[in-house]
Design a protein around this motif. Structure first.
Motif, mmCIF file in Angstrom:
data_model
loop_
_atom_site.group_PDB
_atom_site.id
_atom_site.type_symbol
_atom_site.label_atom_id
_atom_site.label_comp_id
_atom_site.label_asym_id
_atom_site.label_seq_id
_atom_site.Cartn_x
_atom_site.Cartn_y
_atom_site.Cartn_z
ATOM 1 N N LYS A 131 -1.943 64.618 26.667
ATOM 2 C CA LYS A 131 -1.143 65.528 27.496
ATOM 3 C C LYS A 131 -0.647 64.822 28.750
ATOM 4 N N GLU A 134 2.240 62.665 27.720
ATOM 5 C CA GLU A 134 3.427 63.463 27.420
ATOM 6 C C GLU A 134 4.176 63.815 28.698
ATOM 7 N N ALA A 363 -1.533 64.089 13.207
ATOM 8 C CA ALA A 363 -1.340 64.774 14.484
ATOM 9 C C ALA A 363 -0.246 65.837 14.381
ATOM 10 N N ARG A 368 0.530 68.870 16.939
ATOM 11 C CA ARG A 368 0.598 68.013 18.119
ATOM 12 C C ARG A 368 1.804 67.089 17.920
ATOM 13 N N SER A 431 -7.479 64.119 17.430
ATOM 14 C CA SER A 431 -7.268 64.820 16.160
ATOM 15 C C SER A 431 -8.588 65.067 15.456
#
Length: 440
Positions: A131, A134, A363, A368, A431
């Motif tokens: 995250k 990202e 993923a 995701r 994952s």
């Protein structure tokens, strides 16, 4: 009354025993966290129970060290073989007056230092959740563009062989194009997630990405570094395709990209000469010029035959084959380890690329999308660059200045390769945590 008192004492004894066992387990867990992780349930011979599981937010515990150990083993194998072959390819260089001031272990020590820096930065990257990456993806891409501009400024960028591609950082020369490859994988994945609902609209979905790629390509060609531009372009196009962009728009984008490369080649006399040299490498007009590296690379493979001349016994690395420790390391492998050594390297890269794609698809299946697309973009990067380098060494493709990932000598290349693989490993760990009922 006596019977009741006895029952109370027995109950108190069981509670104390339970408390004692819990305390011992806690102490053992603390020791394990400091000195290493033991195996669950190991009570043979009266040993203390040591936990190797943790709860990360679900009903089911997640086992520590839950990562793809085979992936790590293959990466380590490629790195170790790369270290050995870099040393073999450079140990005799000080005999050349050009490298007279270097020691036989100069390149080996620099390569080892780059690996150390790479491992340290990769471990730091591994600690950050996906995250975080990202959110940081656009800023990483901007940082890459800033460095691509900075390297073109006289006094900042370092010129080597008529190319301005490196920024001197004291102990290491950093190549911004290597950061651009990872930055494009992250940015394109982030872009596709943000534009997922608009992927059928060319203007809103593809055009902004095309502008970003065009600006990056212009900076790379200014260095010039067409090989890096090709890799960055393939990464972005691969992520667009995997992200589900409309087929007609994707084919149109590919056509524009291929046309761009053709125009660049046509307008550059040096690049045209490389194409002609690739088509006729043994022509006297090219054999001692643009095809010199290719012809000696082919000679090296020919001398290697099936099992090679033996480790350290390459002749072509003795000043015949330029850049033997970087672009043409595979040729040295072919001469010293033969077909068996080359086939082993090819199989390892094929397995590595395939496994990266499996992690990416997994993923995406877990919803995701950014993580999956980024990882598959990294897989495109490693697979395509390894394919180009091997094709150039074997004479299948025109000569391009692309190194063999994880193996060739080069500080910033090794650094960014390890950071990229750390992100792949982080996606795999998260994952696995999700599939075990936890959370990333």
């Amino acid at each position: 009354m006596i019977g009741g008192l006895g029952a109370a004492l027995r109950l108190l004894g069981r509670g104390a025993a339970g408390l004692g066992r819990a305390t011992l387990a806690g102490v053992a867990g603390g020791v394990a966290s400091i000195g290493g992780f033991g195996r669950a349930g190991g009570r043979a011979g009266g040993s203390l129970p040591v936990r190797d599981q943790v709860h990360i937010g679900g009903d089911r515990p997640v086992r520590l060290f839950a990562f793809d150990q085979a992936l790590v083993a293959v990466v380590v194998a490629l790195l170790v073989l790369g270290v050995v072959m870099v040393y073999s390819a450079t140990v005799a260089l000080p005999d050349n007056p050009k490298f007279a001031r270097y020691t036989p272990t100069f390149f080996l020590s620099r390569h080892g230092f780059s690996l150390g820096i790479g491992f340290a930065v990769a471990l730091a990257a591994l600690q950050m959740p996906i995250k975080f990456w990202e959110k940081a993806a656009p800023w990483v891409f901007v940082a890459a563009l800033v460095l691509l501009v900075a390297v073109l400024i006289p006094g900042i960028g370092k010129v080597v062989n008529n190319s301005r591609r490196w920024i001197p950082l004291g102990l290491m020369n950093f190549q911004p194009s290597e950061l651009a490859k990872l930055a494009m994988a992250m940015y394109a994945a982030s872009y596709m997630v943000r534009k997922m609902e608009l992927k059928e609209d060319f203007v809103k979905a593809v055009w902004p990405m095309a502008v970003a790629l065009g600006f990056t390509g212009a900076l790379l060609l200014r260095q010039p570094d067409m090989g890096a531009f090709m890799v960055v372009a393939v990464i972005s196009m691969g992520i667009l395709f995997l992200g589900g962009v409309n087929g007609r728009m994707f084919l149109a984008s590919c056509a524009v990209l291929v046309s761009t490369f053709v125009i660049v080649i046509v307008l550059s006399p040096e690049k045209r000469e490389r194409i002609f040299a690739y088509l006729e490498p043994w022509d006297p007009a090219y054999a001692q010029g643009k095809a010199y590296q290719l012809t000696h690379s082919l000679i090296a493979f020919g001398r290697g035959e099936v099992f090679g001349q033996g480790l350290g016994d390459s002749v072509e690395k003795l000043y015949y084959l330029p850049e033997a420790h970087t672009d043409f390391l595979l040729a040295v492998i072919g001469e010293e380890l033969g077909f068996v050594g080359v086939a082993t390297v090819i199989v390892l890269f094929f397995w590595l690329t395939r496994r990266i794609f499996v992690i990416g698809r997994q993923a995406v299946a877990l919803d995701r999308v950014f993580a999956g697309l980024m990882v598959q973009g990294i897989g495109v990067w490693f697979g395509f660059q390894a394919f180009i380098n091997m094709g150039v060494n074997l004479g299948v493709l025109p000569t391009k200045g692309l190194t063999l990932p994880l193996m060739s000598y080069g500080g910033s290349a090794i650094l960014m390769n390890l950071v990229a693989l750390a992100l792949v490993l982080r996606v795999d760990i998260e994952s696995r945590a999700l599939m075990r009922g936890g959370r990333p």
